[in-house]
Design a protein around this motif. Structure first.
Motif, short mmCIF file in Angstrom:
data_model
loop_
_atom_site.label_atom_id
_atom_site.label_comp_id
_atom_site.label_asym_id
_atom_site.label_seq_id
_atom_site.Cartn_x
_atom_site.Cartn_y
_atom_site.Cartn_z
N ASN A 123 38.58 48.61 31.85
CA ASN A 123 38.04 48.67 33.21
C ASN A 123 38.72 49.73 34.06
O ASN A 123 38.07 50.45 34.80
N GLY A 124 40.05 49.75 34.01
CA GLY A 124 40.78 50.62 34.93
C GLY A 124 42.25 50.66 34.57
O GLY A 124 42.61 50.87 33.41
N LEU A 129 46.78 51.94 31.24
CA LEU A 129 48.22 51.79 31.01
C LEU A 129 48.48 51.53 29.52
O LEU A 129 49.38 52.13 28.93
N TYR A 272 33.95 42.77 29.36
CA TYR A 272 33.65 42.19 30.67
C TYR A 272 33.98 43.22 31.75
O TYR A 272 35.09 43.74 31.79
N PRO A 278 38.51 35.97 37.53
CA PRO A 278 37.99 35.56 36.23
C PRO A 278 36.84 34.56 36.39
O PRO A 278 36.89 33.71 37.28
N ARG A 284 34.09 34.75 27.14
CA ARG A 284 35.34 35.45 27.41
C ARG A 284 36.51 34.74 26.70
O ARG A 284 37.39 35.37 26.13
N HIS A 358 50.09 41.74 36.15
CA HIS A 358 49.52 42.90 36.84
C HIS A 358 48.90 42.57 38.17
O HIS A 358 48.32 43.46 38.80
N VAL A 436 55.14 45.37 37.54
CA VAL A 436 54.88 46.76 37.19
C VAL A 436 55.32 47.78 38.23
O VAL A 436 55.03 48.97 38.10
N ASN A 465 55.51 51.11 36.15
CA ASN A 465 54.53 51.80 35.31
C ASN A 465 54.81 53.30 35.22
O ASN A 465 55.56 53.87 36.02
#
Ligand code: 26Q
Length: 807
Positions: A123-124, A129, A272, A278, A284, A358, A436, A465
């Motif tokens: 997703n992103g 990462l 997803y 969620p 899932r 995260h 992170v 990160n």
């Protein structure tokens, strides 16, 4: 300008490459090179480049087997890898040889690279990462492997219709990818459903009457820089079990048998597309279970029988709670399948597993209904209960009679419907838990899990990160990479802190002139992309002001939109002249069900339409939302940015990683004191980036005393009131499409958009004024690059390796 770091370590000669490419065209694709389409050319080149990769992968893995290297398994539902060919060429040192080989074959490598589908199996931030981490692990030379799902459909493709986002399926694998090596012999059988029994709590149990799903692995080679170490990402696709199918077919119900088969294969169909709240869908859960089961079977098979040594030989990292079932599954494998006593199994499990958080949002924490787990994974539910029972004994010993605290710590939530809290399971089942960024880790400990922090303070640590400079500098910005290499040699490619040695060049006019030229080259290139999207070329002398990231209220693209409207109104109504022209650029996807986020996209597209069509602002403003933001578009946009917008509500962005990519490509950050922005400020100094807005503490205090009154902020700021009015019923009204957005602001504004408006305008104007001093501006860009060394994922991975994985 395609200057390239001269890092050819080419064991493969140009002639050999030409020959190999021709042979693959001929014998794998059945065509002469000259008759190949560009896709076929991409395939032939990739297959040729795969050869040295596979050689290196085989020898690397043989070496790891022989030396008994400790293995790191990075379990993640998402890996946002981006295109492979260009990156592999760069890491192999074969980029220039390949350019020349293709010149002999009469094609331009850059064009071939653009043909490759950009796999979006994430997703992103979290997925990207994971991709940076596997690159760093291979480059550092760790035996580190990614494990995940081979989704048939990656993240949807984004298009705009009437300014609204619409989603299209991403059929990235069709008609086949050259990078995945199918490993049918590594197939795993994943049990699901059925019944569980055990003699008593914390004893071995039995799981019977299960159905079976097959997990078929494909390996994606991960080439470390220099090409010496090649690891892999192992992705599993779900298949139905032919034998199981036969049993149903034989029972005579043909349609039911086919349905059962389709049902199984659904598991790896689609990623997803939501990266927050969620949904709690069974599919899932099945996805999470499916890949955890495959991965842990692989771990145990590779490890062998010396179970006492498991934590010495193996480290398992959970990328968020999505693979948290690994705790229960490792217990099950040890206790039920290998006969390890329960307490010993739990000690081994905990010493093997570690977990990365995260997100701080309480409502984003994963929970699964007990009733669903009982049906899908009955034995795991028992094990989770047993782990919880054992854990609550410790809690009771530490805080006798403190039932309230025990309730908060419990893995099982009993707050109207019984749920399993995956975060609590992850914390209890891990020896190390990390956030992170420094700020995020502090808030994680203080706000999200304070009781756990009191109980086990040594378990928590920070791992800020990072991003890989191989993709985000060397690959995405060859001219800048070339410049850095000219001054430093190639050391920065594997040690980004070396960039600090360039500090004296911040005052070197020739260096700065070069930097300006490079930025300009990227801006010209991006101008074409902008023109294709909105039908108007931006002024390459304008400030490219870029906000690219998933659409989220907390990321505050809406604040950015209000600013643009304000600039527009000041020019058109007040006769104001900005200090400098700006090109406001956006990119990012909204989760398909996230209505507010989709309205924000619609608003920005409306602003873009109105502003770009108004001749009164022609000289000052261009606005564009580039569709279908993805890794390959990021590689184009980030090196072209002058300003990087990192404007989340303080305390809400765990880290951010885009912020780091912009910094190392010489953009100046406009940001709040949030996530890793705080550490960027520490590295670069406040003269070299633009910090604005409320702090985490100020927002926390305002929430606590309930004093924030957004309506009053509007009353007291006529400029802001005018902006909102222009969107409600002025030039941007779009027949009332945005009333809900506006009402959300004035009636609550949970993300403090209005509260930070004035401060944001102030920095935005300061940016434009500072821009006029080209020399000073470029000097600060240079300092941002030179001081970005901390934000390499190599540093992050070294920290994980030392403090958590002990490798
Ligand atoms: C969970 C359950 C069901 C469906 C989807 C999900 C789900 C999927 C993805 C939940 C969260 C995500 C992704 C989260 C994410 O990307 N977080 C970002 O992680 C980055 C890397 O640490 C940080 O830099 C960002 O600050 C953080 O927002």
């Amino acid at each position: 300008m395609t200057e390239e770091a001269p890092h050819a370590r080419a064991a493969v000669t140009i002639d050999a490459l030409v020959d190999s490419i021709r042979r693959y065209a001929r014998y794998s694709l059945g065509k002469d090179w000259g008759d190949c389409s560009s896709r076929e050319k991409f395939l032939a080149v990739s297959l040729a480049v795969r050869e040295p990769i596979i050689e290196a992968m085989l020898s690397t893995q043989r070496r790891f087997d022989e030396t008994g290297a400790k293995r790191v398994y990075y379990l993640s539902m998402e890996f946002l890898m981006g295109r492979a060919l260009g990156n592999n060429l760069v890491n192999l040192g074969l980029y220039q040889p390949c350019v020349h080989a293709l010149m002999e074959l009469d094609v331009d490598l850059e064009q071939i690279l653009e043909v490759e589908p950009d796999p979006a199996l994430g997703n992103g931030g979290l997925g990207r990462l994971a991709a940076c981490f596997v690159d760093s692990m291979a480059t550092i030379g760790l035996a580190g492997y990614g494990y995940g799902i081979n989704y048939e459909f990656g993240l949807f493709k984004q298009e705009f219709r009437d300014g609204w986002q619409i989603e299209r399926p991403d059929v990235w694998r069709s008609p086949g990818t050259p990078w995945m090596i199918l490993r049918p012999e590594g197939v795993r059988v994943v049990p699901v459903f059925g019944e569980a029994s055990r003699a008593g709590s914390r004893t071995a149990g039995k799981w019977t009457g299960t159905q079976r799903i097959l997990g078929v692995p494909s390996d994606l080679p991960v080439v470390g820089f220099g090409g010496e170490v090649v690891n892999y990402l192992r992705l599993y696709a779900a298949q139905s079990d032919a034998q199981f199918d036969m049993e149903i077919f034989n029972a005579g119900d043909y349609v039911k048998a086919v349905e059962a088969k389709i049902e199984r294969e659904r598991i790896s169909k689609v990623l997803y597309p939501s990266d927050d709240i969620p949904e709690g869908r069974e599919l899932r859960l099945l996805q999470e279970w499916f890949f955890v089961s495959c991965a842990l079977q692989d771990v145990m098979a590779t490890h062998g029988d010396d179970l006492k040594r498991l934590p010495d030989r193996v480290a398992i990292q959970l990328n968020d709670t999505h693979p948290a079932l690994a705790v229960a599954e490792l217990m099950r494998q040890l206790v039920d399948e290998r006969g390890v006593p329960w307490e010993e199994a739990f000690d081994l499990t905990r010493r093997t597993i570690s977990y990365t958080n995260h997100t701080l949002l309480p409502e984003a924490q994963e929970r699964w209904p007990v009733e669903m787990l009982e049906r899908v994974l009955p034995r795991h539910l028992q094990i989770i209960y047993d782990v919880n029972e054992r854990f609550l004994e410790d809690v009771a010993a530490r805080w006798p009679g403190d039932d309230e605290r025990a309730r908060r710590l419990s893995i099982v939530a009993d707050d109207g419907g019984r749920d399993i809290r995956m975060m609590n399971l992850s914390v209890v089942g891990s020896h190390a838990v990390n956030g992170v960024s420094e700020l995020h880790t502090r808030l994680l400990r203080e706000e999200l899990v304070p009781d756990f922090d009191t109980l086990w303070p040594d378990r928590f640590r920070n791992k800020t990160n990072g991003v890989t400079q191989r993709r985000w500098l060397l690959r995405a910005n060859p001219p800048l990479a070339g410049l850095l290499t000219r001054f430093l040699g190639e050391r920065w490619i594997t040690d980004l802190t070396k960039l600090s040695e360039l500090e004296p060049h911040a005052d070197d006019d020739r260096f700065l002139e070069e930097l300006r030229r490079i930025k300009r080259w990227h801006k010209d290139r991006l101008a074409d992309t902008v023109r294709d999207a909105v039908g108007r070329s931006p002024d390459p002398n304008s400030i490219y002001d870029v906000q690219v990231k998933r659409l989220h209220e907390y990321k505050r693209q809406l604040l950015n939109a209000l600013r643009i409207v304000h600039d527009y109104l000041r020019i058109t109504e007040d006769g104001w002249s900005p200090a400098a022209p700006k090109t406001y650029l956006f990119g990012g996807k909204a989760a398909p069900g996230y209505t507010v986020a989709k309205r924000i996209i619609r608003l920005i597209n409306e602003i873009s339409k109105v502003v770009n069509a108004d001749p009164r602002v022609d000289d000052w403003m261009t606005v564009a939302f580039l569709p279908d933001y993805k890794v390959s578009l990021a590689e184009r946009m980030i090196p072209a940015a002058d300003v990087s917008e990192q404007i989340s509500t303080a305390g809400m962005e765990a880290s951010g990683t885009g912020n780091m990519k912009f910094m190392m490509n010489g953009a100046l950050t406009v940001g709040t004191l949030d996530g890793a922005n705080v550490e960027m400020l520490e590295e670069v100094g406040d003269e070299n980036l633009y910090i604005f807005g409320l702090t985490t503490e100020e927002i926390a205090r305002s929430k606590a005393d309930g004093t924030y009154d957004p309506a009053r902020v509007v009353e007291e700021d006529p400029a802001l009131a005018r902006v909102l009015e222009a969107i409600r019923s002025g030039p941007f009204h779009a027949n009332g499409a945005f009333t809900d957005l506006l009402d959300g602001l004035t009636g609550g504004d949970p993300y403090y958009v209005l509260a930070d408006f004035a401060a944001f305008i102030e920095v935005s104007d300061r940016v434009a004024r500072d821009w006029l001093d080209t020399h000073e501006w470029t000097r600060r860009c240079a300092l941002n690059i030179f001081r970005s060394g901390k934000f390499s994922s190599d540093r992050t991975i070294r920290e994980y390796a030392k403090d958590i994985w002990k490798v």
